[in-house]
Design an enzyme around this catalytic site. Structure first.
Site: not given
Ligand code: ADP
Ligand code: ADP
Ligand code: MG
Length: 453
Positions: A165, A200, A237, A292
């Site tokens: 996030g 986006e 999440k 992963r």
């Molecule tokens: P999931 O998609 O598995 O629910 P999260 O986005 O919540 O994963 O991230 C899982 C774990 O990995 C968390 O501890 C988060 O802080 C870490 N994490 C996620 N993306 C990165 C990143 N690009 N670099 C370092 N840590 C990350």
């Molecule tokens: P991260 O790499 O931090 O997990 P994501 O691209 O997976 O980032 O997006 C994380 C969250 O942000 C999504 O689960 C959604 O809730 C919100 N999000 C991301 N992109 C969009 C979008 N284009 N419009 C609305 N919500 C978004």
């Molecule tokens: Mg994501």
């Protein structure tokens, strides 16, 4: 073949991987930082090695020390878990160059999917719908303005290297774009050492739906249904469930087809997750692929009966998947709650400290993945996740009743937690009906203890 696995991670996921290793009759070595000397995952493993000081950069991200620990202790493979080095292509390469098996995606796949802007390009080329926005990275605020005008506000400025996030900012009109652009860039640079951004269109009131898959080196690929992950705080999440109330069998088939295309576009081998946002009109758009194991994988394990870590180890050692798509069956409904050391009265800021008492729930249909115990330290250096509580039932309502029961039994003293928020969610009307989106936690909670399901 793999006989001894080095686990390059900590906390609950290290314990989780130890369990699959034991079930497969493999030995395992864990690494720990000075802050984790007394940690559970260090004592449960066959052997454990200190790889550096508390700071993650010096220990859990210390590639040289981790690889030398693996070699010194006679390991033949490395499992990176999630976070830390799990999506780092250089680490995967160094593991392989050291003559070890990387239990994860190939470095080339991590590279082509890890940059979110280029992953979107790759998806579009392979017939997977993506959200309108920039073609790849955006270099300047002026370019950003032009693209935002084209696709229409509101837009999201997102970091190509983003995760957890972070590195994401919303702009509702042009006057907000400049600040969004510089804030997102600065946060991304601080968190990932990479300030590259893309743009986006913001999908209003979306749901987050993702598809779990596993692929082997023999052309085998299975999708394991979806997970609904719309219960989020700050785009992170909090609760996940499967199946999703928003996914019809037709949509499931479509998402599954997109997920297979996504994996094939990068010659993907390993467990992986393809994430989508779903608009209220029912349109699904790819947002990213995580190369992963994911935090919420137990939800899928509960309803499929498959051990995803075991499949990862199998495919990494060159074996085929243990199932084919026809052999995948789904049973009932599963929900996962993430218990975190956070202070609800201080906007859910991390709340580290010493846990002086714990009672973990159990009983029919409940699984708890955790590494906490009475007396353990919750360090400010790492993620605040304390435990994952997974409830499985024949129906969604049964899973909800079991989750209520589990959360009633759960006691953690010594650190502040988000337990009350999780508990309230089990009585939130929008959650109970299943009609919710990523805004659910910012809407007022609706507590009604009397209402039957
Ligand atoms: P999931 O998609 O598995 O629910 P999260 O986005 O919540 O994963 O991230 C899982 C774990 O990995 C968390 O501890 C988060 O802080 C870490 N994490 C996620 N993306 C990165 C990143 N690009 N670099 C370092 N840590 C990350
Ligand atoms: P991260 O790499 O931090 O997990 P994501 O691209 O997976 O980032 O997006 C994380 C969250 O942000 C999504 O689960 C959604 O809730 C919100 N999000 C991301 N992109 C969009 C979008 N284009 N419009 C609305 N919500 C978004
Ligand atoms: Mg994501």
């Amino acid at each position: 073949m793999i006989r001894r696995v080095l686990i390059a991670n900590r906390g609950e996921i290290a314990v989780r991987i130890i369990r699959s290793c034991r079930d497969m009759n493999l030995e395992m070595v864990t690494v720990f930082s000075e802050a984790d000397r007394g940690a559970l995952f260090a004592s449960l493993a066959t052997e454990s090695v200190c790889v550096g000081p508390a700071r993650a950069a010096d220990s859990y991200l210390n590639q040289t020390n981790i690889i030398s620990a693996a070699l010194k202790t006679g390991c033949d493979a490395v499992h990176p878990g999630y976070g830390f080095l799990s999506e780092n292509p250089e680490f995967a390469e160094r593991v392989i160059e050291a003559g070890l098996i990387f239990i994860g995606a190939d470095p080339e796949s991590i590279r082509s999917l890890g940059n979110k802007a280029s992953a979107k390009k790759l998806m579009r080329a392979n017939g997977v719908p993506v959200i309108p926005g920039s073609e790849g990275a955006v270099r300047s605020v002026n370019d950003a303005k032009e693209i935002a005008r084209e696709v229409g506000y509101p837009v999201l400025v997102k970091a190509s290297a983003g995760g957890g996030g972070r590195g994401m900012r919303r702009a509702d009109d042009e006057s907000q774009l400049e600040a969004a652009f510089s804030d997102a860039g600065a946060e991304a640079f601080a968190a990932f050492g990479d300030a590259e951004l893309y743009i986006e269109k913001l999908i209003p009131n979306p749901r987050h739906i993702e598809v779990q898959l596993v692929a082997d080196r023999h052309g085998g690929i299975v999708t394991l249904g979806e997970r609904e992950c719309s219960v989020q705080r700050r785009s992170q999440k909090i609760l996940e469930e499967s199946p999703s109330k928003a996914v019809s069998p037709e949509l499931r088939a479509k998402l599954s087809d997109y997920a297979v295309r996504a994996a094939k576009s990068a010659d993907y081998v390993n467990a992986g997750t393809v994430e989508f946002v779903l608009s209220p009109e029912g349109n699904a758009y790819f947002i990213e692929m995580n190369t992963r194991l994911q935090v919420e994988h137990p939800v899928t394990e509960a309803i499929t009966g498959l051990d995803i870590v075991r499949e990862q180890i199998r495919v990494a050692s060159g074996l085929p998947l243990s199932v084919t798509q026809d052999g995948v069956t789904f049973s009932g409904h599963a929900i996962e709650c993430r218990l975190c050391a956070e202070d609800p009265e201080r906007d859910f800021m991390p709340s580290p400290g010493t846990i002086d008492f714990v009672h973990l729930p159990g009983g029919f249909g409940i699984r708890v993945d955790t590494a906490i115990f009475p007396g353990c330290e919750v360090s400010p250096h790492y993620d605040s996740l304390l435990a994952k509580i997974i409830a499985h039932g024949r129906t969604r309502n049964e899973a909800i009743y079991r989750m209520r029961r589990a959360l009633e039994e759960l006691i953690v003293r010594g650190v502040k937690t988000n337990l009350s928020q999780l508990y309230m969610l089990m009585y939130n009307k929008d959650f109970l009906t299943g009609r919710y989106d990523t805004g659910i936690l910012t809407n007022a909670p609706q507590l009604n203890l009397e209402e039957p399901l």
